[in-house]
Design a protein around this motif. Structure first.
Motif, PDB file in Angstrom:
ATOM      1  N   LYS A  41       0.836  -1.097  -0.102  1.00 28.09           N
ATOM      2  CA  LYS A  41       0.125  -0.155  -0.073  1.00 28.09           C
ATOM      3  C   LYS A  41       0.662   1.049  -0.119  1.00 28.09           C
ATOM      4  CE  LYS A  41      -4.495  -1.276   0.064  1.00 28.09           C
ATOM      5  NZ  LYS A  41      -5.461  -0.701  -0.484  1.00 28.09           N
ATOM      6  N   HIS A  55      -2.308   2.543   4.393  1.00 28.51           N
ATOM      7  CA  HIS A  55      -3.550   1.728   4.687  1.00 28.51           C
ATOM      8  C   HIS A  55      -4.713   2.511   5.273  1.00 28.51           C
ATOM      9  CE1 HIS A  55      -0.832  -2.021   4.592  1.00 28.51           C
ATOM     10  NE2 HIS A  55      -1.912  -2.517   4.203  1.00 28.51           N
ATOM     11  N   LYS A  56      -4.502   3.455   6.130  1.00 28.50           N
ATOM     12  CA  LYS A  56      -5.385   4.323   6.692  1.00 28.50           C
ATOM     13  C   LYS A  56      -6.388   5.230   5.316  1.00 28.50           C
ATOM     14  CE  LYS A  56      -3.986   5.371  11.310  1.00 28.50           C
ATOM     15  NZ  LYS A  56      -3.786   6.397  12.351  1.00 28.50           N
ATOM     16  N   ARG A  57      -5.584   5.575   4.359  1.00 34.99           N
ATOM     17  CA  ARG A  57      -5.880   6.428   3.415  1.00 34.99           C
ATOM     18  C   ARG A  57      -6.367   5.598   2.140  1.00 34.99           C
ATOM     19  NH1 ARG A  57      -2.030  11.758   4.039  1.00 34.99           N
ATOM     20  NH2 ARG A  57      -2.392  11.811   6.231  1.00 34.99           N
ATOM     21  N   ASN A  58      -6.028   3.941   2.193  1.00 36.63           N
ATOM     22  CA  ASN A  58      -6.269   3.360   0.967  1.00 36.63           C
ATOM     23  C   ASN A  58      -5.389   3.798  -0.190  1.00 36.63           C
ATOM     24  OD1 ASN A  58      -7.228   0.941  -0.116  1.00 36.63           O
ATOM     25  ND2 ASN A  58      -8.936   2.040  -1.059  1.00 36.63           N
ATOM     26  N   TYR A  59      -4.035   4.301   0.135  1.00 40.00           N
ATOM     27  CA  TYR A  59      -3.256   4.704  -1.087  1.00 40.00           C
ATOM     28  C   TYR A  59      -3.046   3.464  -2.150  1.00 40.00           C
ATOM     29  CZ  TYR A  59      -2.299   9.337   0.513  1.00 40.00           C
ATOM     30  OH  TYR A  59      -2.515  10.838   0.800  1.00 40.00           O
ATOM     31  N   PRO A  60      -2.822   3.635  -3.270  1.00 41.63           N
ATOM     32  CA  PRO A  60      -2.812   2.527  -4.373  1.00 41.63           C
ATOM     33  C   PRO A  60      -1.419   1.804  -4.259  1.00 41.63           C
ATOM     34  CG  PRO A  60      -2.453   4.463  -5.641  1.00 41.63           C
ATOM     35  CD  PRO A  60      -2.818   4.891  -4.175  1.00 41.63           C
TER      36      PRO A  60
END
Length: 436
Positions: free
Chosen positions: A95, A199-204
């Motif tokens: 992530k 992981h908190k922001r769901n980055y690609p």
């Protein structure tokens, strides 16, 4: 022996002139000449000019332009791209994959540009726009770029390692070897922070899954010549194949051969002039700072400031751990105000003699000092790398500050670990060269 207030005027002048916007080189020169022209006229000004000339006459200093040029050749010859490809294979499945690439690339580059600010500028131009395209916020992209650039001067062949070696008059090979574990720990700490935030922001991610062993080996072979560069320099010095200064020349030749004949991206006709201009710009800024700091050091020695500082520090404590913690605070503040090389040149002659009296290993002190100063470079309100990154990316400083603090905390944890566990710094030099 005490000092009169008038004798300390040049020190105040340096900071006043710097905050008024004068480059640190001219602030140091101007303050020194002011002292010997108007305050203490017993020393002739031509002796100061002689000090300027003799400061440049060091064979060991030749390592600086060579390693700076090697860094430029790596960029134009495609070696940096191959390193980035390898970093992407290793971390792209995570992530926040591109942010992880940012950290790993900084670690692999090893500060060849001659300045953390230059490394920061390069990655700001190269990676931040790409990160924004892939959904990362501008502030986060700028923060990780600035934070990761703090690790590059700590890893061989970082120019700050060469600067400290010249000041302390110690083995460059040992200093280079001492930088590996601190630099790797800094990178790991930042990668952990990136992972948590991503992981908190769901980055690609940049890859769908963890690469197969075959992919890693294939990319490792493709990128091998770039990855081998820093280790080859260390091994060459260790086995007596060349001196540190010769190692810089070997590094340039190596990068030219790899860029021209292996990766086939280097065109001397097209790239020679840009490489020379980059090398001149990078070298001149580092060497000018070193010369100015040497001249300012002459003033400090003239008024006996190192002995006064040593006496004062030893009267406060003879405990080396308390001394190191005090150094951490002083160096962190210095790093906020001054570029890394200048801060190192000014503060090392004052504190290193005290460290030696307290039995602190030179390499331990040196790496703690360099890490401190680099953290200061990304710390508000005056961190130089903070301003460099925000200036290039157009990121508001207020937004940058919200994103950078987790990285500063993680780097401070590493700093404390290095401060109280000298083995982490001395184990590699002792393994390669024997116990000091």
């Amino acid at each position: 022996m005490g000092l009169e207030l008038i004798e300390l005027v040049p020190i105040f002048m340096v900071f006043i002139l710097y905050f008024l916007g004068m480059p640190i080189v001219y602030a140091l020169f101007g303050s020194t000449f002011f002292y010997f022209t108007f305050i203490d006229t017993t020393s002739k000004n031509w002796l100061i000019l002689q000090k300027v000339m003799t400061s440049t006459q060091s064979f060991s200093m030749l390592a600086i332009p060579f390693f700076v040029m090697a860094g430029s050749v790596m960029n134009y010859g495609g070696i940096s791209d191959k390193m980035m490809d390898f970093a992407e294979v290793l971390t792209g499945h995570m992530k926040g994959g591109l942010a992880q690439v940012n950290v790993v690339l900084s670690m692999l580059m090893g500060g060849c540009s001659g300045s953390a600010n230059a490394d920061c500028a390069m990655q700001s131009k190269m990676l931040v726009p790409e990160m924004e395209k892939r959904g990362y916020s501008k502030a986060f992209s700028a923060a990780i770029t600035a934070a990761s650039s703090a690790a590059t001067p700590v890893i061989p062949p970082g120019v700050n390692l060469i600067v400290f070696t010249l000041i302390a008059q110690i083995s460059l090979g040992r200093t280079f070897a001492a930088g590996y574990i601190p630099g790797i720990l800094m990178a790991i700490s930042m990668m952990i922070v990136v992972s948590i935030i991503a992981h908190k922001r769901n980055y690609p991610t940049t890859r769908e899954k963890f690469p197969s062993l075959k992919e890693i080996v294939k990319q490792g072979i493709t990128s091998f010549w770039g990855l081998f560069f820093p280790f080859g320099i260390i091994l060459g010095m260790r086995f007596g194949m060349f001196t540190p200064s010769e190692g810089g020349a070997v590094a340039v030749l190596y990068c030219i051969i790899i860029g021209r004949f292996v990766y086939k991206k280097l065109s001397l006709k097209e790239h020679l002039v840009p490489i020379l201009l980059d090398s001149i710009a990078g070298t001149s800024s580092v060497v000018l700072i070193m010369v100015a700091a040497n001249v300012f050091g002459y003033y400090m020695t003239w008024i006996n400031l190192p002995r006064v500082v040593a006496t004062g520090m030893l009267s406060l404590t003879t405990n080396k751990w308390l001394f190191l913690m005090a150094c951490n605070v002083i160096l962190l503040i210095m790093g906020m105000f001054l570029e890394g090389g200048a801060a190192l040149m000014i503060i090392t002659p004052l504190l290193l003699p005290v460290a030696r009296q307290l039995g602190i290993n030179d390499y331990h002190f040196g790496l703690v000092a360099i890490v401190n100063i680099m953290i200061g470079g990304i710390t508000p309100p005056f961190g130089s790398m903070m301003f460099t990154t925000c200036g290039i990316t157009g990121c508001p400083i207020s937004e940058f500050l919200k994103e950078v603090w987790p990285f500063i905390v993680s780097l401070l944890v590493v700093l404390l670990l290095l401060t109280f566990c000298p083995f982490l710094i001395t184990c590699v030099p002792d393994l390669l060269y024997g116990a000091a």
